[in-house]
Design an enzyme around this catalytic site. Sequence first.
Site, mmCIF file in Angstrom:
data_model
loop_
_atom_site.group_PDB
_atom_site.id
_atom_site.type_symbol
_atom_site.label_atom_id
_atom_site.label_comp_id
_atom_site.label_asym_id
_atom_site.label_seq_id
_atom_site.Cartn_x
_atom_site.Cartn_y
_atom_site.Cartn_z
ATOM 1 N N ARG A 91 0.845 -1.202 0.000
ATOM 2 C CA ARG A 91 0.000 0.000 0.000
ATOM 3 C C ARG A 91 0.878 1.248 0.000
ATOM 4 O O ARG A 91 0.584 2.231 -0.667
ATOM 5 C CB ARG A 91 -0.819 -0.075 1.294
ATOM 6 N N ASP A 151 -19.324 5.677 1.477
ATOM 7 C CA ASP A 151 -19.567 4.717 2.567
ATOM 8 C C ASP A 151 -20.811 5.140 3.356
ATOM 9 O O ASP A 151 -21.627 4.303 3.750
ATOM 10 C CB ASP A 151 -18.372 4.683 3.531
ATOM 11 N N ARG A 154 -23.895 4.304 1.390
ATOM 12 C CA ARG A 154 -24.171 2.860 1.500
ATOM 13 C C ARG A 154 -24.789 2.539 2.852
ATOM 14 O O ARG A 154 -25.750 1.775 2.951
ATOM 15 C CB ARG A 154 -22.862 2.055 1.369
ATOM 16 N N HIS A 178 -11.033 6.546 4.891
ATOM 17 C CA HIS A 178 -11.780 5.778 3.894
ATOM 18 C C HIS A 178 -10.976 4.494 3.698
ATOM 19 O O HIS A 178 -10.066 4.436 2.889
ATOM 20 C CB HIS A 178 -11.901 6.562 2.585
#
Length: 317
Positions: A91, A151, A154, A178
């Site tokens: 990452r 998010d 959702r 996030h």
Amino acid sequence: MAENKRKIVLVGTGMVGMSFAYAALNQSLCDELVLIDIDERRARGEAMDLNHGLAFLNSRMEVSVGGYSECSDADIVVICAGVNQKPGESRLELLQRNTKVFASIVPQVVRSGFDGVFLVATNPVDIMTRVTYELSGFNAAKVIGTGTTLDTARLRYLLGEYFEVDPRNIHAYVIGEHGDSEFVPWSQAILAVKPIDDVLADNPASYSMEELDRISLEVRNAAQEIISAKGATYYGIGVAIVRIAKALLSDENSVLTVSVRLRGEYGGKKDVFIGNPCIISSGGAKRLLELKLTEEELEKLNKSCEVLNQNFRSLAL
Ligand code: NAD
């Protein structure tokens, strides 16, 4: 903001950028949309494709391909440019490569004389928003990321189904990074005017905190589920970017969980960019709403800030 003519420059015409552009066209979001990509041929093809759809729409949006000088009179520069994670790449390595991409974009936007709002979607979005802030030297109010906007949408949709209530009457937010450390502060969740905790206490046979935790997990894992099913996510985030851009262009004062810079909130947290409810107006992030978190929730937020700070500090900016 430019008078009369609403202009957006989109940098990065990949799946996310073009999902935004397509949704923008369908909603007549602005008067002018300029596409920029390092792959200019691709950008040209995308502009042609969108323009051919215009004949069937009421939209009079002008779509073109341009250079960074086009940013000078833009209201918003949306950044969706980035590189994909290579197999075996960490990452952090991805973050370093995306930082290089931003170093080739943000200074050019600033040099054009741009005086609008940066809206960043590239992942990891909270850190890339902070990178944009550092590279641009802009006031923090004018640099925002998509944060946990999608998010939160959702979450509200799933809670609407669970409680059998219109999601517009559910006031609940996903906050924090996030990513893996995001969370729902349930102490702040409200159904119309009734705290969710009270709804549970009054209806123990119908609703439970275990189910709510399952829903928040479903929200956190949604992106991964979509990626494993179809390789990437783009439509949802495309519409989320349109929603934020609309709030900016229309000076809405709407509350959205964008990624914004903390300035001493939550016990002195500073500098980190993180998803938090914020009032969005034409000038960008007008006012961040500091939530009254429980100790446990504050601990989760601390963890999110730590993750983001550690990753940011590892970058050589
Ligand atoms: P993509 O590979 O389809 O598109 C990326 C585009 O960026 C390509 O067209 C590429 O040519 C362009 N690009 C690369 N370097 C550039 C540079 N230096 N200058 C200009 N353009 C450059 O990727 P995608 O699926 O569109 O995803 C874009 C980003 O959005 C990724 O970082 C992804 O993780 C992120 N994303 C964010 C969210 C969110 O919730 N914020 C959701 C989904 C995806």
